[in-house]
Design an enzyme around this catalytic site. Structure first.
Site, PDB file in Angstrom:
ATOM      1  N   SER A  71       0.869  -1.172   0.000  1.00  0.00           N
ATOM      2  CA  SER A  71       0.000   0.000   0.000  1.00  0.00           C
ATOM      3  C   SER A  71       0.911   1.229   0.000  1.00  0.00           C
ATOM      4  CB  SER A  71      -0.901  -0.014   1.243  1.00  0.00           C
ATOM      5  OG  SER A  71      -1.630   1.182   1.346  1.00  0.00           O
ATOM      6  N   HIS A  79      -3.675  -5.614   2.518  1.00  0.00           N
ATOM      7  CA  HIS A  79      -2.762  -6.563   3.172  1.00  0.00           C
ATOM      8  C   HIS A  79      -3.389  -7.927   3.419  1.00  0.00           C
ATOM      9  CE1 HIS A  79      -0.007  -3.198   4.946  1.00  0.00           C
ATOM     10  NE2 HIS A  79       0.058  -3.309   3.641  1.00  0.00           N
ATOM     11  N   GLU A 108      -5.238  -2.119   8.815  1.00  0.00           N
ATOM     12  CA  GLU A 108      -4.555  -2.669   9.987  1.00  0.00           C
ATOM     13  C   GLU A 108      -5.290  -2.299  11.271  1.00  0.00           C
ATOM     14  OE1 GLU A 108      -0.275  -2.053  10.295  1.00  0.00           O
ATOM     15  OE2 GLU A 108      -0.280  -1.390   8.210  1.00  0.00           O
ATOM     16  N   GLU A 155       1.410  -8.774   7.038  1.00  0.00           N
ATOM     17  CA  GLU A 155       2.187  -8.353   8.196  1.00  0.00           C
ATOM     18  C   GLU A 155       1.931  -9.207   9.425  1.00  0.00           C
ATOM     19  OE1 GLU A 155       1.362  -4.178   8.391  1.00  0.00           O
ATOM     20  OE2 GLU A 155       2.513  -3.770   6.565  1.00  0.00           O
ATOM     21  N   ASP A 176      -4.902   1.644  11.057  1.00  0.00           N
ATOM     22  CA  ASP A 176      -4.361   2.177   9.811  1.00  0.00           C
ATOM     23  C   ASP A 176      -5.443   1.973   8.763  1.00  0.00           C
ATOM     24  OD1 ASP A 176      -3.144   2.856   7.462  1.00  0.00           O
ATOM     25  OD2 ASP A 176      -1.591   1.324   7.533  1.00  0.00           O
ATOM     26  N   GLU A 208      -4.315   6.204  11.451  1.00  0.00           N
ATOM     27  CA  GLU A 208      -3.364   6.504  10.375  1.00  0.00           C
ATOM     28  C   GLU A 208      -4.104   6.624   9.044  1.00  0.00           C
ATOM     29  OE1 GLU A 208       0.123   4.007   8.081  1.00  0.00           O
ATOM     30  OE2 GLU A 208      -0.133   3.700  10.235  1.00  0.00           O
ATOM     31  N   ASP A 233       0.744   8.903   6.693  1.00  0.00           N
ATOM     32  CA  ASP A 233       1.672   8.005   5.998  1.00  0.00           C
ATOM     33  C   ASP A 233       1.695   8.372   4.521  1.00  0.00           C
ATOM     34  OD1 ASP A 233       3.206   5.952   4.984  1.00  0.00           O
ATOM     35  OD2 ASP A 233       1.687   4.404   5.242  1.00  0.00           O
ATOM     36  N   LYS A 250       9.013   5.823   7.224  1.00  0.00           N
ATOM     37  CA  LYS A 250       9.439   4.653   6.460  1.00  0.00           C
ATOM     38  C   LYS A 250      10.666   5.048   5.651  1.00  0.00           C
ATOM     39  CE  LYS A 250       4.790   2.681   5.948  1.00  0.00           C
ATOM     40  NZ  LYS A 250       3.663   2.488   4.999  1.00  0.00           N
ATOM     41  N   HIS A 267       7.740  -0.420   9.644  1.00  0.00           N
ATOM     42  CA  HIS A 267       8.142  -1.418   8.646  1.00  0.00           C
ATOM     43  C   HIS A 267       7.377  -1.175   7.344  1.00  0.00           C
ATOM     44  CE1 HIS A 267       4.534  -4.194   9.889  1.00  0.00           C
ATOM     45  NE2 HIS A 267       4.189  -2.934   9.776  1.00  0.00           N
ATOM     46  N   LYS A 293       5.996   0.493  14.673  1.00  0.00           N
ATOM     47  CA  LYS A 293       4.947  -0.301  14.045  1.00  0.00           C
ATOM     48  C   LYS A 293       5.660  -1.343  13.189  1.00  0.00           C
ATOM     49  CE  LYS A 293       1.416   0.379  10.522  1.00  0.00           C
ATOM     50  NZ  LYS A 293       0.766   1.364   9.645  1.00  0.00           N
TER      51      LYS A 293
END
Length: 414
Positions: free
Chosen positions: A44, A157, A166, A207, A243, A286, A313, A338, A366, A389
């Site tokens: 993503s 994900h 998430e 994840e 997220d 997020e 993000d 990131k 990550h 995270k």
């Protein structure tokens, strides 16, 4: 005393945690010390991220090969950095940026540049016989982060019917990293037991979070609260972070949740978050609205910024200019960090410094495509971020970061 110089730079095509190619680099110094780093890769991704260079050759890894980026390391980058003084990390990164010559590192590839940037830092840290967090952060480095531990996956994900990407738990009352990690692991396993007992799938997403089909995104949150309580904790001890990854939903000024085909305006989406936060112990969201919806971000921050951590993000993509714009326009109050979104270590540190200067929190993160490389664990401690995270406690690419932090905690105790 003779300066410590780079005498070798080597690139490799290796695999990430999703089985896709990624770039690794090794840097060797004149005292024979070396550093090795692997660039992560996102699923993503924000449209404003630095460019991840791939070959496009459909006969190799379905076009996802990175031989071109590796060739850049073994060719141009190696020639440029050989014989350079390696102790000046900023100078090394400037050489890499200037050698590429593009705004988004698209010529050489941010994956190639980042792997080399990190390998240089690791080589120097090894030469000085100090841990990476101490080399990057100096004597002030010493705060272990609170884990934002992924417990349930949806969105891009996971192949389920959950739109929010998430669902994470935060050990809010834990006094140490190891205590907080233990609490989260116990809750993670408890959630797995609850899902199994109710006949739901216990497979995991990219994840490591569980990825069952559920009636709604809200049911996912309710299940997590149940797991918290069955594990022996309360919602005073453990909080929830989301997220949303809403950039994946944004089209023509509206938000369409793709798995449920539910359409909302930005105002309706923010009201939905308000409702969830009233019912559940959510303290961080997020990417609540999309990377291009600056007006939506202003509204979100005005309505929820005094009670929630609002993390950008896709909005900020670890980019100094975009973060500065967000600060100027009062969008969000936190940034996700990131390394591969910007492409060098020093640019990442500059963004974190800007965030702290203006009262924004920084969450070290990550990517969905990870590896055994544990750099982000050291980075979190180096900059005293206080939050990391890095996935669920069930895949070695994620657990490696947690194990590294357990070792750092032990070192700092001594």
């Amino acid at each position: 005393m003779e300066k410590l110089k780079i005498i070798g730079v080597y690139g490799y095509e290796v695999l990430d945690s999703r089985g896709n190619p990624t770039v690794a680099a090794k840097v060797v110094l004149s005292d024979k010390s070396s550093g090795f780093a692997i660039a992560p890769s996102g699923a993503s991704t924000g449209m404003f991220e630095a460019h991840e260079k791939r070959d496009g050759d459909k006969n190799r890894y379905f076009g996802k090969g990175v031989k071109g980026a590796v060739d850049s390391i073994n060719g141009e980058i190696a020639r440029t950095l050989t014989a350079c003084d390696c102790v000046n990390q900023r100078k090394i990164d400037e050489l890499l940026i200037n050698l590429d010559g593009t705004e988004n590192k698209s010529r050489l590839g941010a994956n190639a540049i980042l792997a080399v940037s990190l390998a240089v830092a690791k080589a120097v840290a090894n030469s000085k016989k100090m841990p990476l967090y101490r080399y990057i952060g100096g004597i002030n480095a010493g705060v272990l982060p609170r884990p934002m531990l992924n417990i349930l996956n949806g969105g891009a994900h996971a192949s389920n019917n959950i739109d929010i990407q998430e669902f994470m738990i935060i050990p809010y009352s834990a006094k140490t990293f190891s205590e907080g990690l233990r609490q989260c692991v116990e809750i993670y396993h408890t959630l797995g037991k609850i899902l199994k007992q109710s006949g739901k799938a216990t497979g995991v997403g990219d994840e490591g979070g569980f990825a069952p089909d559920l009636k709604s995104d809200e049911e996912a949150i309710a299940l997590i609260v149940k797991a918290i309580e069955e594990a022996g904790y309360t919602t005073n001890d453990i909080k929830i972070a989301l997220d949303v990854a809403s950039s994946e939903w944004y089209e023509n000024g509206e938000y369409l949740m793709p798995k449920r085909q539910q359409k909302m305006t930005a105002d309706e989406l923010i009201s939905y978050y308000e409702l969830l936060c009233e019912k559940y112990p959510i303290i961080s969201i997020e990417d609540g609205v999309a990377e291009e919806d600056w007006n939506g971000w202003k509204k979100l921050t005005k309505r929820l910024g005094n009670r929630l951590q609002l993390v950008g993000d896709d909005l900020f993509v670890t980019n100094y200019k975009r973060l500065q714009k967000g600060i100027n326009e009062c969008c969000g109050n936190s940034i996700l960090i990131k390394l591969n979104q910007i492409g060098t270590l020093t640019e990442t540190l500059d963004v974190i410094a800007l965030a702290k200067k203006h009262g924004y929190t920084a969450v070290i993160s990550h990517r969905s495509g990870e590896s055994e490389d544990t750099t982000i664990a050291d980075l979190a401690v180096a900059v005293n971020a206080g939050q990391i995270k890095t996935g669920a406690p069930c895949r070695s690419d994620r657990v490696a970061k947690y194990n590294r932090l357990l070792i750092i905690e032990n070192q700092l105790k001594k």
